[in-house]
Design an enzyme around this catalytic site. Structure first.
Site, mmCIF file in Angstrom:
data_model
loop_
_atom_site.group_PDB
_atom_site.id
_atom_site.type_symbol
_atom_site.label_atom_id
_atom_site.label_comp_id
_atom_site.label_asym_id
_atom_site.label_seq_id
_atom_site.Cartn_x
_atom_site.Cartn_y
_atom_site.Cartn_z
ATOM 1 N N LYS A 295 102.190 -6.317 82.574
ATOM 2 C CA LYS A 295 103.326 -7.420 82.941
ATOM 3 C C LYS A 295 104.216 -7.607 82.273
ATOM 4 O O LYS A 295 105.575 -7.787 82.698
ATOM 5 C CB LYS A 295 102.168 -9.216 82.145
ATOM 6 C CG LYS A 295 100.980 -9.584 82.862
ATOM 7 C CD LYS A 295 101.637 -9.780 83.848
ATOM 8 C CE LYS A 295 100.299 -10.450 85.019
ATOM 9 N NZ LYS A 295 100.195 -10.884 86.548
ATOM 10 N N GLU A 317 105.346 -18.895 85.044
ATOM 11 C CA GLU A 317 103.535 -19.639 84.838
ATOM 12 C C GLU A 317 102.913 -18.138 84.444
ATOM 13 O O GLU A 317 102.943 -17.529 84.274
ATOM 14 C CB GLU A 317 102.764 -19.654 86.493
ATOM 15 C CG GLU A 317 102.270 -18.830 87.360
ATOM 16 C CD GLU A 317 103.653 -17.489 87.104
ATOM 17 O OE1 GLU A 317 104.945 -18.269 87.616
ATOM 18 O OE2 GLU A 317 102.811 -16.526 87.532
ATOM 19 N N SER A 583 95.043 -2.173 83.296
ATOM 20 C CA SER A 583 96.054 -3.374 83.348
ATOM 21 C C SER A 583 96.107 -3.432 81.950
ATOM 22 O O SER A 583 97.084 -4.369 81.402
ATOM 23 C CB SER A 583 95.976 -3.895 84.286
ATOM 24 O OG SER A 583 95.220 -4.204 83.882
#
Lengths: 599, 256
Positions: A295, A317, A583
């Site tokens: 991210k 969010e 990830s």
């Protein structure tokens, strides 16, 4: 091309190829152009080296140095030389000077060693003459291999190009007639040319896996937003490419990725897992990034963008909390106010991430509307943006939302596959794996993992959705299996919904995959079948998480464990190369693992 | 010429339009409320069809949408109810809601159903101008259903001109960039915005919405435009006892 500013202006026109002449007798010779300027060109535009009778080993060095994706050979290179270069994985375009006497049979030996031919006007100086040749001789060209048309193409004769009715005409090579001086392109003139050629460019556009100028991927994408969001989104749309391809931006972005995030993230050969499945399995270790997931690649990019847009306040969010943490992190780094919306239910199940955000100074606002999870957190963030249009930037965490978000986030995440390509090449000699796997909620790690392989059709892309308790159980987040076309959060995509168009509640044990839609680019990859969409249940993912912990000593996030779990269902012939995007790391999921495995 | 044109062309006093959500507070209250509003002298009405993710709405309309959905309201059911509309109500009626529900119903089918029910216009805030113009405009025009666009103080002049060109009943002016239900705050900057719009001499009349909740805000809106639209304040009122029979009471708090 050799002037950095001119190159950047050209990038914004989004051509399919940009050529750099590495032939020292040419007046367009790039000489010692800044390596980074060439590397920074987005990989959807093929960086092409143009050579004349250069040594194959020298060409291969240039390919490596500048990350070239194609070469154009303008001398009397043999088919063996072409083959040697093609084997390195770049596209080979072999040029021939054509006149009335040209014998097309001499192309025969090249059919198996090059990707395209380029037909240019025959001159003594290897092209660049500004003259056209008689295109009627192309009627004598009988092979099926597609070709580039070159030589003296200018605004005045493009109409005639439009009239060439030949499916094999793959590209037009615009050069000297569009220069204000040698190696410097006249951008305005090129815009006119692109507009003129648009009728024949369209066809290739529909084959593209990337976004078009209206913000669509095939049928999906767009900006379905109320007028209150329009000025912000439009401002972003106009500026984002300009800003992110500024050299200063790239420099700061790359520096932070290196020194702060810890990139490049390793590509790790998981040997015991490989032995178990009978394939060479590499893990792209995004879990080793600062904050523990992919991210942060996106939030670093967007915070630098927000600074340049003059914004003082950041909203975001978050579902699992990974994106919220990554946003709070970059806001702390840059000293900007940060407000994160998080579903009330997610706040309960991801307490450590909530604490992390607070510790870094972010305000975490519970989303109490609707289902109180990620989709409602996204609604709340959008409402905040509507009410604070001027000082606030909204950092969307996935490849969802109105255009340009899906494309912008994809570009920031594309570093994952960009690194994978050169890392794989270092390790195996080829930058192409047989399979690439990634999990999909909204789909940002998957797009990042797929991005630079999209046009390499021989690389199979597998996107793993969360089946929850089972696709047909009523408790699932397998969007492509259960959804249909619809509009949510500003884009047209595939969406889980009732017959009446009410968005339904997805379920997955993994908060990061618990989203009722997928990004519009994923919808396009699904519809065109470029990527295969499969799903994995809660139980299968937990088992795969445990397996990775015990065979490789790596505890994966449950999201990433979905991708790993699909290995179990694949049939390998032996020794295929597989890259799985790991990830995120599993620390945040420890409580879940403890519960399921009585640890 | 539909009822909206008729109204804007003939009535001179400030217009009052009221919004409420279909299926709220009760599944069968849709037409009773419409009738009550007409009797109370409201000039036209907007009936919202509920959506699970109403991102332009504040808490009041989010809540009415959620309740309406829980009551079982769907677009299909709404059109079923609206079969009686023109037997009971003669003022102009618009439908307002989000694009996904329209898309699932089918845009051509939706326009046709509007025409058959006697609906004069629609407001779909998240249907962008580009998609409307390229894909759907003809459907709307063929059925004489007006599509109403929103503009905010941040909408550029060029875009307002384009919206004016694509509009054929009125333009919905937001007093500020906000979600629904925030009270109108008329200050010097919003007055400058209204004055700027007046100067543009648009072809379509304008109505102000979002934040109109009392005499003051209504009168202020009517100073600059043809009138105002009240939404959240009325939806909130519907939550009070015996509200449907007391609609004139509510209308009197807005317009004397």
């Amino acid at each position: 091309m050799k002037y950095p500013d001119n190159i950047r202006d050209l990038v914004l026109l989004n051509p399919d190829y940009i050529g750099f002449i590495f032939y020292d007798k040419s007046k367009r010779f790039v000489a010692e152009i800044d390596e980074q300027t060439i590397k920074d060109i987005p990989s959807c535009i093929k960086k092409t080296g143009v050579f004349v009778d250069e040594n194959a080993s020298v060409i291969l060095d240039y390919i490596k140095k500048y990350h070239l994706q194609a070469v154009q050979l303008h001398g009397s290179e043999t088919s063996d030389t072409c083959l040697k270069i093609a084997e390195s994985g770049v596209e080979v375009i072999k040029a021939f000077g054509v006149d009335e006497a040209f014998d097309f049979n001499q192309l025969l030996p090249y059919l198996d060693s090059v990707n395209y031919f380029l037909f240019d006007t025959k001159t003594k100086a290897h092209g660049g003459s500004g003259l056209t040749f008689n295109w009627q001789v192309l009627e004598k060209y009988t092979f099926s291999k597609p070709y580039f048309l070159s030589g003296g193409l200018g605004l005045e004769n493009l109409d005639k190009v439009l009239a060439i009715n030949d499916d094999r005409l793959y590209a037009v090579d615009l050069n000297s007639c569009f220069e204000s001086e040698p190696a410097k392109k006249d951008i305005e003139k090129l815009k006119l040319a692109i507009n003129k050629l648009r009728p024949i460019l369209k066809e290739t556009e529909s084959m593209s896996y990337n976004v078009n100028e209206k913000g669509y991927y095939g049928d999906f994408g767009g900006a379905y937003i109320p007028e209150m969001l329009y000025p912000n989104v439009e401002h972003l749309r106009k500026e984002y490419l300009k800003i992110i391809y500024e050299p200063k931006f790239q420099e700061e972005f790359n520096q932070l990725l290196k020194d702060y995030v810890g990139r490049p993230s390793p590509l790790f050969l998981a040997e015991r897992l490989s032995a178990k499945y009978g394939a060479k399995i590499y893990l792209k270790r995004e879990d080793l990034n600062h904050t523990g997931a992919h991210k942060i690649n996106n939030t670093i990019g967007q915070i630098l963008l927000a600074e340049r847009l003059g914004k003082k306040r950041i909203i975001a969010e978050t579902g699992a909390g990974q994106h919220g943490v990554a946003t709070a992190t970059v806001c702390a780094l840059k000293g900007l106010e940060c407000v994160v919306y998080m579903g009330e239910i997610d706040i309960e199940r991801q307490a450590p991430n909530v604490a992390r955000m607070k510790m870094m100074g972010a305000t975490v606002v519970p989303a109490i509307s609707g289902s109180k999870t990620l989709k409602d957190a996204t609604n709340e963030a959008m409402r905040d943006w509507i009410n604070n249009p001027e000082d606030t930037h909204y950092i969307i965490g996935s490849v969802v939302g109105p255009h340009p978000y899906p494309d912008m986030v994809a570009r920031f995440q594309s570093i994952i596959s960009e690194e994978t390509k050169w890392q794989l090449k270092e390790k195996t000699g080829s930058e192409y794996p047989d399979y690439v796997l990634a999990c999909v909620g909204g789909g940002s790690n998957a797009i990042g993992m797929f991005y630079n392989f999209l046009d390499d059709e021989h690389v199979k892309l597998i996107a793993v959705e969360a089946a929850g308790l089972g696709v047909d159980s009523g408790e699932s987040a397998a969007t492509t299996a259960l959804g249909r076309e619809g509009v949510l959060h500003g884009s047209r995509s595939i969406l889980m919904q009732t017959e009446d168009g009410q968005v339904t509640e997805p379920y997955s044990i993994s908060a990061g995959l618990d989203y009722p839609g997928i990004g519009p680019q994923h919808a396009h990859l699904f519809k065109t079948k470029r990527a295969q969409y499969v799903s994995i249940t809660d139980q299968e993912s937990l088992d795969a998480g445990l397996l990775l912990a015990q065979t490789e000593g790596i505890i994966p996030a449950i999201e990433s464990a979905h991708a790993l779990a699909y290995l179990e269902k694949m049939k390998f012939k032996g020794n295929e190369t597989v890259v799985v995007c790991l990830s995120g790391r599993g620390d945040k999921d420890l409580a879940t693992y403890m519960k399921y495995f009585n640890l | 010429m539909n009822r909206l044109h008729q109204l804007f062309n003939t009535k001179e006093e400030p217009l009052l339009s009221i919004y409420y959500t279909a299926g709220y507070p009760d599944i069968n209250s849709t037409l009773d409320i419409a009738e009550g509003l007409e009797k109370a002298g409201v000039d036209f009405i907007e009936i919202g069809f509920p959506y699970s993710d109403p991102l332009a709405d504040g808490p009041v309309i989010q809540n009415s949408s959620l309740k309406a959905l829980n009551n079982g309201m769907t677009l299909k059911l709404l059109f079923e109810q609206l079969k009686e509309l023109r037997n009971r109500v003669s003022i102009p009626v618009l439908l307002m809601g989000y694009f996904n529900t329209v898309l699932q119903y089918g845009v051509p089918e939706f326009c046709k159903a509007c025409a058959e029910a006697g609906v004069d216009g629609v407001i779909v805030p998240d249907l962008p101008m580009y998609e409307y113009e390229e894909l759907y405009k003809d459907c709307f025009l063929d059925h004489d259903v007006s599509n109403v666009f929103l503009i905010t103080p941040l909408t550029s002049e060029e875009r307002i001109r384009k919206i004016d060109k694509l509009s054929n009943s009125f333009i919905y002016l937001l007093s500020s960039s906000s979600t629904t239900g925030k009270n109108l705050d008329v200050n010097t900057s919003s007055e400058a915005y209204y004055a700027r719009l007046q100067k543009m001499e648009l072809n379509n009349p304008t109505m102000i919405g979002f934040g109109i909740h009392d005499h003051n805000s209504f009168n202020k809106a009517a100073e600059f435009t043809r009138g105002a639209i009240v939404g959240s304040a009325f939806v909130k009122f519907l939550d009070t006892p015996d509200a449907i029979n007391r609609i004139p009471e509510f209308v009197a708090t807005i317009r004397k």
